[in-house]
Design an enzyme around this catalytic site. Structure first.
Site, mmCIF file in Angstrom:
data_model
loop_
_atom_site.group_PDB
_atom_site.id
_atom_site.type_symbol
_atom_site.label_atom_id
_atom_site.label_comp_id
_atom_site.label_asym_id
_atom_site.label_seq_id
_atom_site.Cartn_x
_atom_site.Cartn_y
_atom_site.Cartn_z
ATOM 1 N N GLU A 1 0.842 -1.205 0.000
ATOM 2 C CA GLU A 1 0.000 0.000 0.000
ATOM 3 C C GLU A 1 0.879 1.257 0.000
ATOM 4 O O GLU A 1 0.779 2.114 0.884
ATOM 5 C CB GLU A 1 -0.986 -0.017 1.170
ATOM 6 N N GLU B 1 -4.825 -8.762 -0.632
ATOM 7 C CA GLU B 1 -5.632 -8.496 0.577
ATOM 8 C C GLU B 1 -7.085 -8.423 0.151
ATOM 9 O O GLU B 1 -7.466 -7.560 -0.651
ATOM 10 C CB GLU B 1 -5.220 -7.191 1.259
#
Ligand code: AHR
Length: 528
Positions: free
Chosen positions: A195, A333
């Site tokens: 991220e 994820e």
């Protein structure tokens, strides 16, 4: 009583053909599609809340039965679902992690602050060697996430050298041997940051694309047996996975894919990640993991279906730059994200796991199978005690969640060949939210058998199915169904089998198999 009801519902499955016709579902075995990579069933174990301590690691001196500090109950449970890979140490934690803190004598390892996940003490007792020991115990593969946000290319390169180099030529490898491991560790998958648009460094896609090239150049697997030839996709080599888009940030994918076409030296982009959580439309998450009604059920399942749109749109961008589909879309994820369980530390992301999560898992896996040509990796968040967990632990107790049971039902889909399915079961609507009533996927397993997964999304009515297979004379079917008395049914430490699979079987009549699926259920059958 609840268990009794679940058993009764399951017993209704696959009855003899009734007079009235059900919904026709036809599997076409004559038009096999791509392979469904086993890696879409990957897991994710982050240093977050109680996921690692004591979800996996209890220490050698614990009264909880363990092998070299790792819980035996959890290892046994995970072996049964054949976990193909585990992503570690994060998540956001990966960009805060410095690998040297987690090697050597445990009493000499520093205590560090897990800043993002509750500002709690991190003992570093579960480090590289312990993670690899765990991976080897359950027969899985390592997906190690490197630190870009607060690390350097040298730190990343040193970690890989430590893990994979030959001690005859590397003093880092000799340090590994001194710490107890002679043979190189296997690192088949390596993430370059996490991220990076957010907790991993708040970067723009252009900035990250440049950094990716830089870090990926030095992210080398030093073991000849695991090396990736320059520029070529080697299925046996180490795959470098780039930090990818947040949900629908299509620009991120565009920038990264464009960069991937400008390769000059020995870096590769083998995979681009995508993160998406079901269960909230905006931050903070507002649905509860337990004690909810049909309205929340319908909204959460609707949000799970957004995965299809995301994967379709990100794949279309990837196709533009990579028509041969060399680059993996790694949904590393995914899962539900609800409000924190009552009484828990909100930063520990603990939540209950109900039959609704089982439906989310089945629907999401089905989406991945339909995009098997591009989605060749995925990791549910997370494995133990965090978010949509497979397993919950409390002291020496362990409970398997409905999500765990779905992963077990789908084991035959690992590395199976996708088979197209035709059906139209109509829709289920609640309070203005409309969903497909049924979700089906099929595959030819490595054992040569045809497997069909059928999810009845409607929580109010059973579904009657007339199952047929083109190119195959099915004599019968055998499998298991995961039903539950209520849509918010959960397994607890005191009552662990409220939601548990039940065996089913059927014989063909008039060229078709008649199945009666309980409301809100997931069924996987193998055709004879
Ligand atoms: O899975 C929990 C967190 O969600 C991860 O650390 C992060 O990558 C994501 O935002």
């Amino acid at each position: 009583m609840k268990q009794h009801l679940a058993g009764a519902l399951a017993a209704l499955l696959l009855a003899a053909a009734p007079a009235l016709a059900g919904t026709p579902v036809t599997v076409d075995t004559t038009k096999p599609g791509p392979q469904i990579s086993r890696h879409i069933f990957g897991q994710f174990a982050e240093h977050l809340g109680t996921g690692i301590y004591p979800g996996i690691w209890v220490g050698e001196d614990s009264k909880i039965p363990n092998t070299r500090g790792i819980r035996n109950d959890v290892v046994t449970a995970l072996k049964a679902v054949k976990v193909p890979n585990i992503r570690w140490p994060g998540g956001c934690y990966a960009d805060d992690y410095h690998w040297r803190n987690g090697i050597g004598a445990k009493d000499k390892r520093p205590s560090t602050v897990n800043y993002l996940w509750g500002r709690v003490a991190e003992s570093n007792h579960f480090g590289t060697h312990e993670f690899m020991d765990f991976i080897e115990m359950i027969g899985s593969e390592a997906y190690v996430s490197g630190n870009v946000g607060s690390g350097t290319p040298q730190e990343m390169s040193d970690w890989l050298e430590y893990m994979t180099a030959d001690p005859a030529i590397s003093s880092l490898a000799r340090e590994r041997v001194a710490n107890g491991r002679k043979e190189p560790f296997k690192v088949p998958i390596f993430g370059i940051g996490n991220e990076s648009w957010g907790c991993g460094g708040s970067m723009t896609p252009e900035h990250y694309a440049n950094l990716y090239r830089n870090f990926a150049t030095f992210a080398r697997n030093y073991d000849n047996a695991q090396q990736l030839p320059n520029g070529d996709f080697d299925p046996n080599g180490m795959k470098r996975i780039a930090s990818g888009a947040n949900v629908d940030d299509y620009k991120w994918t565009e920038v990264m894919m464009e960069a991937s076409t400008k390769q000059i030296f020995s870096w590769t982009l083998d995979g681009l990640s995508l993160h998406y959580y079901s269960g909230y439309n905006q931050w903070p998450p507002h649905y509860s993991g337990e004690g909810f009604g049909e309205d929340e059920y319908a909204h959460v399942i609707k949000s799970a279906y957004k995965m299809d749109e995301l994967v379709t749109k990100h794949s279309a961008i990837m196709d533009k730059y990579d028509p041969k589909k060399k680059v993996i879309l790694a949904v590393d994820e995914w899962g539900t994200w609800y409000t924190a369980a009552k009484g828990s530390n909100p930063r520990f992301l603990q939540q209950q796991n109900s039959q609704r999560d089982a439906i989310v898992a089945a629907v999401t896996i089905n989406i991945f199978t339909r995009h098997a040509d591009r989605v060749r990796m995925a990791n549910i968040a997370q494995m133990i005690n965090v978010l949509q967990a497979m397993i919950l632990t409390e002291g020496d107790k362990m409970v398997l969640t409905p999500t765990y049971h779905v992963f077990k039902l789908y084991v035959p889909f690992q590395d199976a060949t996708f088979l197209p399915v035709q059906y139209d079961a109509g829709t289920y609507t609640f309070n203005g939210v409309t969903l497909p009533a049924l979700d089906v996927t099929a595959a030819k397993g490595k054992d040569g058998k045809v497997y069909v997964s059928l999810t009845n999304i409607n929580p109010k009515a059973p579904a009657e199915i007339d199952l047929a297979a083109l190119g195959l004379k099915a004599k019968g079917a055998k499998g298991e169904t995961l039903a539950a008395p209520k849509i918010d049914s959960i397994n607890t430490f005191d009552n662990p089998n409220v939601v548990a699979p039940k065996a089913i079987s059927a014989k063909a009549q008039g060229g078709k198999l008649v199945l009666k699926l309980p409301p809100q259920s997931v069924t996987v059958v193998a055709l004879d």
